[in-house]
Scaffold this active site. Structure first.
Site, PDB file in Angstrom:
ATOM      1  N   HIS A   1     -40.135 -25.289  11.369  1.00 47.05           N
ATOM      2  CA  HIS A   1     -40.219 -25.842  12.719  1.00 47.05           C
ATOM      3  C   HIS A   1     -41.663 -25.883  13.210  1.00 47.05           C
ATOM      4  CE1 HIS A   1     -41.074 -21.908  14.529  1.00 47.05           C
ATOM      5  NE2 HIS A   1     -40.164 -21.410  13.708  1.00 47.05           N
TER       6      HIS A   1
ATOM      7  N   GLU B   1     -35.231 -29.169  17.986  1.00 47.54           N
ATOM      8  CA  GLU B   1     -36.265 -30.008  18.585  1.00 47.54           C
ATOM      9  C   GLU B   1     -37.188 -30.583  17.500  1.00 47.54           C
ATOM     10  OE1 GLU B   1     -36.922 -28.460  23.135  1.00 47.54           O
ATOM     11  OE2 GLU B   1     -38.151 -27.531  21.570  1.00 47.54           O
TER      12      GLU B   1
END
Length: 319
Positions: free
Chosen positions: A16, A110
């Site tokens: 991430h 996200e």
């Protein structure tokens, strides 16, 4: 033995982007780990990860990639790119079918959203495919408030099929993807709310004890993560076997966390725990690429992972 045709050409792990916790550990005292979001820069890293993923694929159109590079490339000083050795797209067949598995943590979702925004933009520029705004991947938020634009029977699964497109259908190929929410890809559990000063003491103990076997109070060790990695890899093997008589996915992408990525590679390539200990964490937003070598009939890690010895060598040069 699973036939090589039914295994994906690439397995790619993405760490991430930069999270609020990477920037300031104090957020862990008031925000559950699974709800920590990306920073604005982390979202840029997510877009850049999507750009780098496209550059790995056989079907990527160079002119479109160049245009996307103007939109999503990070500065040359960025440190989130790992070296690739012995890899380049082979052009044998088009990689137009990707399956994403994502950790359900907010920062990984996200990150995946950022990656998909780049792919959607690629599909739009190359094939005229426009995604309906209300049908784009947007499943992050607070627990039950997450939105998956499918019915309950497909909860936790998302696809960019014709039902998600707006406007007239266009001819030509585009990158199709499917997303599966996979809790086994979650971060190593460090305990619940984490007091910064206490965690600093714990991290110091881990340095001397060892990263693999050290178990965090009320949390996990990397060895515990290894157990769920093994379970997930068994699931992958079954999926490959299930597609024994049909075309499999061209590319499998795991959007996950730093420790999970290293443990995944440890299990896959049968590294010892001493070998695991030799590797340091990979940068936020970086990609780790495994390519199926048809001659060897096995996956080869094309990414050069950073090691503690590299950091020590750099430190010696500086001093």
């Amino acid at each position: 033995m699973v036939d090589s045709y039914n295994r994906p050409r690439l397995i790619v792990l993405i760490r991430h982007g930069e999270s609020e916790s990477n920037k300031d550990k104090k957020i862990n005292e008031v925000t559950p780990n699974h709800l920590i979001p990306l920073t604005p820069y982390g979202k840029k890293q997510a877009h850049n990860a999507g750009l780098k993923l496209l550059r790995l694929l056989n079907m990527a159109d160079a002119s479109v990639i160049e245009k996307l590079g103007e939109e999503y490339a990070l500065p040359a000083t960025s440190t989130n790119t790992l070296e690739l050795r012995g890899y380049k797209p082979n052009g044998k067949h088009m990689d137009d079918n990707i399956i994403f598995y994502t950790s359900p943590y907010k920062r990984t979702r996200e990150t995946l959203k950022g990656v998909l925004e780049v792919i959607d933009r690629y599909n739009e520029l190359k094939s005229g495919i426009n995604m309906c705004a209300e049908q784009t991947y947007n499943p992050y938020g607070k627990q039950k408030h997450a939105i998956w634009p499918h019915d309950l029977e497909n909860s936790g699964i998302y696809e960019n099929d014709e039902s998600t497109h707006c406007g007239p259908e266009r001819e030509g190929t585009y990158i199709r993807y499917r997303i599966i929410d996979e809790p086994r890809l979650r971060e190593q559990d460090f305990g619940n709310y984490q007091e910064v000063s206490s965690m600093q003491d714990v991290m110091e103990k881990r340095k001397t004890y060892g990263h693999f076997f050290f178990r965090f109070p009320e949390g996990e060790s990397a060895a515990d993560v290894y157990d769920r990695v093994a379970s997930f890899q068994d699931t992958l093997y079954r999926h490959f076997q299930f597609r024994q008589h049909t075309k499999g996915r061209d590319v499998v992408v795991l959007v996950t966390h730093g420790i999970y990525s290293r443990v995944f590679l440890m299990k896959w390539f049968r590294w010892t725990f001493e070998e695991f200990e030799s590797f340091t964490n990979v940068p936020n937003g970086s990609l780790m690429v495994m390519e199926l070598d048809e001659k060897l009939n096995k996956y080869v890690l094309r990414t050069v992972l950073p090691k503690w010895s590299d950091l020590e060598a750099e430190k010696d040069l500086i001093t």
